[in-house]
Design a protein around this motif. Structure first.
Motif, PDB file in Angstrom:
ATOM      1  N   VAL A 100      11.254   2.304   1.402  1.00  0.00           N
ATOM      2  CA  VAL A 100      10.457   1.722   0.321  1.00  0.00           C
ATOM      3  C   VAL A 100      11.138   2.050  -0.999  1.00  0.00           C
ATOM      4  O   VAL A 100      11.548   3.188  -1.217  1.00  0.00           O
ATOM      5  CB  VAL A 100       9.018   2.310   0.319  1.00  0.00           C
ATOM      6  CG1 VAL A 100       8.172   1.613  -0.722  1.00  0.00           C
ATOM      7  CG2 VAL A 100       8.401   2.219   1.695  1.00  0.00           C
TER       8      VAL A 100
ATOM      9  N   ARG B 281      -1.185   7.159  -2.733  1.00  0.00           N
ATOM     10  CA  ARG B 281      -1.764   5.913  -2.195  1.00  0.00           C
ATOM     11  C   ARG B 281      -1.106   5.532  -0.869  1.00  0.00           C
ATOM     12  O   ARG B 281      -1.785   5.175   0.087  1.00  0.00           O
ATOM     13  CB  ARG B 281      -1.555   4.772  -3.194  1.00  0.00           C
ATOM     14  CG  ARG B 281      -2.460   4.897  -4.403  1.00  0.00           C
ATOM     15  CD  ARG B 281      -2.154   3.770  -5.361  1.00  0.00           C
ATOM     16  NE  ARG B 281      -3.015   3.823  -6.525  1.00  0.00           N
ATOM     17  CZ  ARG B 281      -2.894   2.971  -7.537  1.00  0.00           C
ATOM     18  NH1 ARG B 281      -1.969   2.032  -7.514  1.00  0.00           N
ATOM     19  NH2 ARG B 281      -3.710   3.070  -8.576  1.00  0.00           N
ATOM     20  N   MET B 282       0.199   5.621  -0.839  1.00  0.00           N
ATOM     21  CA  MET B 282       0.898   5.238   0.400  1.00  0.00           C
ATOM     22  C   MET B 282       0.544   6.183   1.529  1.00  0.00           C
ATOM     23  O   MET B 282       0.320   5.789   2.661  1.00  0.00           O
ATOM     24  CB  MET B 282       2.413   5.224   0.163  1.00  0.00           C
ATOM     25  CG  MET B 282       2.845   4.058  -0.694  1.00  0.00           C
ATOM     26  SD  MET B 282       4.591   3.648  -0.499  1.00  0.00           S
ATOM     27  CE  MET B 282       5.364   5.053  -1.187  1.00  0.00           C
TER      28      MET B 282
ATOM     29  N   LEU C 158      -1.142   4.966   4.916  1.00  0.00           N
ATOM     30  CA  LEU C 158      -0.387   5.057   6.167  1.00  0.00           C
ATOM     31  C   LEU C 158      -1.157   5.787   7.252  1.00  0.00           C
ATOM     32  O   LEU C 158      -0.987   5.528   8.431  1.00  0.00           O
ATOM     33  CB  LEU C 158       0.942   5.763   5.932  1.00  0.00           C
ATOM     34  CG  LEU C 158       2.076   4.873   5.454  1.00  0.00           C
ATOM     35  CD1 LEU C 158       3.276   5.714   5.088  1.00  0.00           C
ATOM     36  CD2 LEU C 158       2.447   3.850   6.514  1.00  0.00           C
TER      37      LEU C 158
ATOM     38  N   LEU D 158       5.529   9.949   6.248  1.00  0.00           N
ATOM     39  CA  LEU D 158       5.979   9.399   4.971  1.00  0.00           C
ATOM     40  C   LEU D 158       6.757  10.492   4.246  1.00  0.00           C
ATOM     41  O   LEU D 158       6.355  11.652   4.230  1.00  0.00           O
ATOM     42  CB  LEU D 158       4.784   8.956   4.124  1.00  0.00           C
ATOM     43  CG  LEU D 158       5.150   8.435   2.725  1.00  0.00           C
ATOM     44  CD1 LEU D 158       5.905   7.115   2.820  1.00  0.00           C
ATOM     45  CD2 LEU D 158       3.900   8.255   1.860  1.00  0.00           C
TER      46      LEU D 158
ATOM     47  N   LEU E  82       2.015  -2.310   6.669  1.00  0.00           N
ATOM     48  CA  LEU E  82       2.784  -2.193   5.434  1.00  0.00           C
ATOM     49  C   LEU E  82       2.223  -3.108   4.354  1.00  0.00           C
ATOM     50  O   LEU E  82       2.279  -2.783   3.164  1.00  0.00           O
ATOM     51  CB  LEU E  82       4.261  -2.506   5.688  1.00  0.00           C
ATOM     52  CG  LEU E  82       4.966  -1.454   6.545  1.00  0.00           C
ATOM     53  CD1 LEU E  82       6.399  -1.882   6.841  1.00  0.00           C
ATOM     54  CD2 LEU E  82       4.967  -0.111   5.830  1.00  0.00           C
TER      55      LEU E  82
ATOM     56  N   VAL F  86      -0.417  -1.157   2.870  1.00  0.00           N
ATOM     57  CA  VAL F  86       0.165  -0.095   2.058  1.00  0.00           C
ATOM     58  C   VAL F  86       0.643  -0.662   0.735  1.00  0.00           C
ATOM     59  O   VAL F  86       0.367  -0.126  -0.334  1.00  0.00           O
ATOM     60  CB  VAL F  86       1.335   0.572   2.816  1.00  0.00           C
ATOM     61  CG1 VAL F  86       2.072   1.558   1.907  1.00  0.00           C
ATOM     62  CG2 VAL F  86       0.841   1.274   4.062  1.00  0.00           C
ATOM     63  N   ARG F  87       1.342  -1.766   0.829  1.00  0.00           N
ATOM     64  CA  ARG F  87       1.911  -2.365  -0.376  1.00  0.00           C
ATOM     65  C   ARG F  87       0.805  -2.773  -1.338  1.00  0.00           C
ATOM     66  O   ARG F  87       0.883  -2.541  -2.544  1.00  0.00           O
ATOM     67  CB  ARG F  87       2.736  -3.590   0.026  1.00  0.00           C
ATOM     68  CG  ARG F  87       3.445  -4.243  -1.142  1.00  0.00           C
ATOM     69  CD  ARG F  87       4.418  -5.291  -0.654  1.00  0.00           C
ATOM     70  NE  ARG F  87       5.254  -5.746  -1.754  1.00  0.00           N
ATOM     71  CZ  ARG F  87       5.070  -6.902  -2.404  1.00  0.00           C
ATOM     72  NH1 ARG F  87       4.071  -7.689  -2.050  1.00  0.00           N
ATOM     73  NH2 ARG F  87       5.876  -7.249  -3.384  1.00  0.00           N
TER      74      ARG F  87
ATOM     75  N   ALA G 261      -0.663   0.310  -2.853  1.00  0.00           N
ATOM     76  CA  ALA G 261       0.267   1.013  -3.738  1.00  0.00           C
ATOM     77  C   ALA G 261       0.405   0.263  -5.062  1.00  0.00           C
ATOM     78  O   ALA G 261       0.625   0.879  -6.107  1.00  0.00           O
ATOM     79  CB  ALA G 261       1.623   1.151  -3.070  1.00  0.00           C
TER      80      ALA G 261
END
Lengths: 299, 664
Positions: B270, B297-298, B302, B308, B332, B335-336, B339
């Motif tokens: 990332v 946040r990620m 996750l 991570l 993801l 996650v994105r 984030a």
């Protein structure tokens, strides 16, 4: 006789000078002492044969003669003097413990060869034996520390109990004083040894003990005794010569002892021994017999 | 989690083992000390017992036996000692002096010996027995010493041998052999020893306790310190995530497990977009805060089963064990999304986007390094595109490894003249006449054919090749412009200039010299710079822009609105054109918000005295709307794709009636 004395001196001197057997021992402080063959040969045959003489002593008279811590070895000025005399004469001079009061009789009887026990050379005793003089001293009065009975001189002993060693010159002194006391009678308690007399004083049963000055001084200043004894005064009464009592039968031994003592005096060993025991005040300039220097003795 | 727990247990084991070692090691000196002290004390006690015996014997000898044997008979006359035995009165005295003590057991046995060892008196009348003459104690007593010895039997007895002194003159006449009860002395000593034991034992136990506590405390601190050290060695200090080394270790463990068990999963790289801008404009503290927020946040998105890590800078990595392509991409995406939620840094609300590159195992490889390369390649692909999450798609991707090759080949390409320029027209609104051409570089690759800029420009940008490349483009484009000028076209020329170009000292001079060389008036050249160029290393770039602008060269702000250009940065710059980013233009015909933005930008640009050009115009509808709101120029497929300049043809005319509609 004078000639003989001179001859003797010469002979000994010659012998000493020419003596091949003179050994100097680097480990012996009194290395000046060497066997004098001439003197050795002049010793009575019996002495030469056995190789020793026996001198009786009462070992209760520090620092002249007393027992070491082991209770058996006799130490003091007189044992050292005897040893030195023996070395000069080439014999052993043994100190033997015996009662003082009978010592002179034993010598006369032939039990011992002599008395070396701080014996005062008196006219009375000269009737029994000859004295080879080696020391002179007076008598002092020993009292308890603090002098509780207030003894100041011999007369102040009247009315008191005085302890003494039996048969000593001091005993005869006391008897003389006793006669002057009058109604304040003096009680004289005599004991076999000087130590026994001192026990009486220490335990308060006697007011005083008469001792020769060196012994009295030793008591008054020694670390073990000074807490209990002191001298009544600095006075020395009846200064006299002291001597080795030798039987009148043994004049050779007597003369040899005198000559040997002279040798010690001239070589400095005598002074050395006196210094070791703190007795220099009692030194005499030359050896004598019965208070007379060599000539009359030899005569 | 299991891994961490395992490590903690292991740490606790190491710690308790260390503590046990410390405890044992400190026990050794304590016990040794106790032993030495006790031995010494017991020896002292034994000596004390013996000296008590000696003292008792001395008193008995002096007070009872001495007087009994004393008197005239013993003094002096017996110079040789007791060889002849005792007299009757002495024997009687001895009996009288000692019988009570013997009867009452104060003295167990008493012998008077001559130096030769003969028994001259004994408590029970016998003349045999006693210590041999050769005994060292006897010899010592015969020579004036006193010796005591404890004899252990049914009854403990203390035997004393001492010289027999009976007179005041201190003359020893024999040896006194005394046996005294030792039990009372021993009892007293035992009590002393016991109480000492307790006191010393207590003290030493306390000492040991203190030592053990110290050891415990030390090992605990040590193990905590070690754990902290281990943690900080494996974790990133800023975000608390595992660091690169730890990530590699964990990822390799997971990969090995997967290889063994036939598992699958994804390795993800990332990278935050435009992080550098945040850092540069808002400061490093804000940058750090941003990283923390994004990391949190990620991490939350996750979930605990995925790994991570922060590899460094704005680069993160993840391992998603057990997930296939679809699940990984879905996760993801979440996650994105999370984030990139808006956050406020230093009072500035902003949204940070991240590019995700995904490689799957075992499909794309099983080795850590390989998967990381693939994920990296995919991520760079994502950075260039718009999707954000890119799954590695095998060959053809802009692999970072390939960059080196691209860079090498690009150098040759410049030399061999393999690059070509295509032009896209910019038309005036509402008339639709071509006003200028934007030069766009293409690579006629000998093997791969015609490559779009996306294939090689990032590599060029990365390596510094962008500088000669831009120079080449300028030179070629100006030459082309001469050609079309010769054919009667007065089209202006737009050339894209990278931030790196502006940062090169002497770039303005180069441009102006080139213009002079080809004899083109400065105003016919427009340099298009991105917003990024305006904010990065501003001083140099801004000075270059100012110099060029002052010389008459047109300055255009490319992709306006896509970046984070502060309006204040536009102030004072000689901006001649603002190009609205295609993102706002695409749906401007229908989206009221986009409309509002575009209208404002147009107004803003006009207010600053700049032209406005809309990018990415693809439909007549949009074109009409733009013309209606006063946009000066437009660019896009509607008017023509990039082509070699001779192919630039006439553009479709926009019907003016629809413009009216839009206005309504």
């Amino acid at each position: 006789m004078a000639a003989a004395g001179v001859l003797l001196m010469l002979a000994t001197g010659a012998c000493s000078r020419g003596g091949s057997d003179e050994q100097s021992d680097p480990f012996d402080a009194t290395a000046g002492v060497a066997v004098d063959r001439e003197l050795h040969d002049r010793l009575p045959e019996s002495v030469r044969n056995k190789g020793f003489i026996r001198l009786v002593t009462d070992a209760s008279y520090a620092p002249m003669e007393y027992f070491a811590a082991d209770g058996r070895t006799i130490i003091g000025f007189e044992p050292d003097l005897a040893a030195a005399l023996g070395e000069v004469l080439g014999i052993r001079a043994e100190m033997v413990v015996g009662p003082f009061s009978t010592a002179l009789d034993d010598v006369v009887a032939g039990t011992y060869d002599g008395v070396l026990s701080m014996m005062t050379d008196t006219a009375e005793r000269r009737e029994q034996a000859d004295f080879v003089n080696y020391f002179h001293t007076g008598t002092s009065i020993v009292v308890q520390r603090g002098n509780p009975q207030g003894i100041s001189d011999l007369n102040s002993l009247c009315g008191k109990v005085v302890a003494t060693e039996k048969g000593t010159f001091q005993e005869t002194m006391l008897r003389r004083v006793q006669k002057t006391c009058g109604d304040r009678s003096m009680t004289i308690a005599d004991f076999p040894t000087n130590a026994d007399a001192l026990v009486q004083l220490r335990t308060g049963r006697a007011a005083a003990v008469l001792n020769d000055f060196p012994a009295a001084m030793y008591l008054a200043t020694g670390s073990r005794t000074s807490a209990f004894f002191e001298m009544a005064s600095d006075e020395q009464y009846e200064v006299s010569l002291l001597g080795i009592a030798v039987s009148k039968e043994s004049s050779e031994l007597r003369d040899c002892l005198r000559a040997a003592l002279d040798r010690l005096i001239t070589s400095g060993v005598y002074t050395e021994l006196l210094t070791r025991w703190g007795l220099n005040s009692g030194a005499i300039p030359t050896a004598m017999v019965n208070g007379q220097p060599a000539e009359p003795a030899a005569g | 989690m299991r891994l961490r727990q395992g490590r903690r247990q292991e740490g606790a084991r190491t710690s308790s083992r260390l503590f046990a070692t410390y405890a044992a090691a400190s026990l050794v000196p304590v016990v040794a000390l106790a032993a030495v002290m006790m031995q010494g004390y017991q020896r002292d006690a034994a000596e004390q017992g013996e000296s008590q015996g000696l003292a008792q014997a001395a008193v008995i000898a002096e007070m009872a036996i001495g007087p009994a044997l004393g008197g005239e008979e013993a003094s002096g006359a017996r110079g040789g000692g007791l060889t002849d035995g005792l007299s009757a009165s002495q024997t009687e005295g001895m009996h009288r002096a000692t019988e009570h003590a013997i009867f009452h057991g104060l003295v167990l046995r008493l012998r008077v010996r001559s130096f030769t060892g003969r028994v001259v008196f004994s408590d029970d009348g016998s003349t045999s027995g006693g210590v041999p003459v050769a005994d060292p104690d006897f010899q010592a007593a015969a020579n004036g010493g006193s010796r005591a010895k404890v004899l252990n039997g049914d009854v403990d007895v203390i035997r004393v041998l001492q010289p027999l002194i009976t007179s005041a003159s201190g003359q020893s006449i024999g040896v006194l052999e005394l046996y005294l009860p030792y039990e009372p002395i021993a009892k007293q000593l035992r009590e002393q020893v016991t109480s000492t034991w307790w006191r010393m034992g207590g003290g030493l136990a306390a000492l040991y306790l203190v030592l053990a506590l110290l050891a415990w405390w030390t090992t605990r601190s040590l193990s905590r310190y070690a754990a902290r050290q281990e943690h900080s060695a494996q974790h990133d200090a800023l975000t608390g995530l595992p660091n690169r080394a730890a990530f590699r270790a964990r990822a390799e463990t997971v990969l090995a497990g997967a290889a063994r068990d036939g598992g699958r999963g994804a390795v993800v790289l990332v990278d935050l977009n435009r992080f550098k801008e945040v850092n540069d404009t808002l400061g490093h503290l804000a940058g750090d805060e941003l990283l923390q927020v994004v990391a949190t946040r990620m991490r939350a998105a996750l979930g605990p089963e995925n790994i991570l890590a922060r590899l460094g800078g704005d680069e993160f990595a993840a391992v998603l064990p057990g997930l296939g392509a679809v699940e990984a991409m879905a996760l993801l995406a979440t996650v994105r999304e999370q984030a990139s939620e808006e956050l406020v840094l230093n009072g500035v609300p902003l949204r940070i986007e991240a590019s995700f590159g995904v490689a799957l195992y075992p499909e794309h490889g099983t080795a850590y390094q390989q998967l990381m390369h693939h994920a990296d390649a995919a991520m760079y692909q994502g950075k260039r595109g718009t999707t954000g999450i890119v799954l590695f798609s095998g060959a053809g991707a802009g692999h970072p490894h390939q960059w080196l090759m691209v860079q090498a080949e690009l150098r040759h390409a410049l030399e061999r003249d393999e690059l070509v320029l295509h032009y896209q027209p910019k038309v005036g609104l509402p008339g639709g006449e071509v006003r200028g051409l934007e030069a766009l570089v293409r690579w006629q690759h000998p093997h791969h054919g015609l490559l779009p800029p996306g294939e090689f420009l990032p590599a060029a940008e990365h390596s510094g090749l962008i500088v000669p490349l831009t120079e080449w483009v300028l030179r070629r484009a100006l030459a082309d412009q001469l050609c079309w000028t010769a054919t009667g076209q007065d089209w202006a020329l737009s050339v894209n200039v990278s931030a790196r170009n502006l940062e090169v000292p002497g770039f303005p001079r180069f441009v102006l010299d080139l213009l002079a060389e080809v004899g083109t008036p400065a105003h016919r050249l427009i340099l298009e710079v991105t917003e990024t160029a305006l904010v990065s290393d501003m001083d140099t770039a801004v000075r270059a822009i100012a110099q060029l602008g002052a010389s008459g060269v047109g300055i255009s702000v490319d992709d306006f609105g896509a970046g984070y250009t502060g309006l204040s940065q536009l102030r004072g710059l000689p901006i001649t054109e603002i190009k609205i980013d295609r993102a706002f233009v695409a749906d401007v015909a229908h989206d009221p918000q986009s409309q509002a933005i575009v209208r404002s930008v147009i107004e803003l640009a006009h207010g600053l005295g700049s032209r406005v050009t809309a990018e990415g115009v693809e439909t007549p509808e949009v074109c009409q709307w733009l013309a209606g709101v006063g946009c000066d120029e437009a660019q896009g497929y509607l008017f023509g794709r990039p082509v070699p300049w001779p192919q630039v043809g006439p553009v479709p005319v926009v019907p003016s009636t629809e413009v009216e509609e839009v206005r309504r």
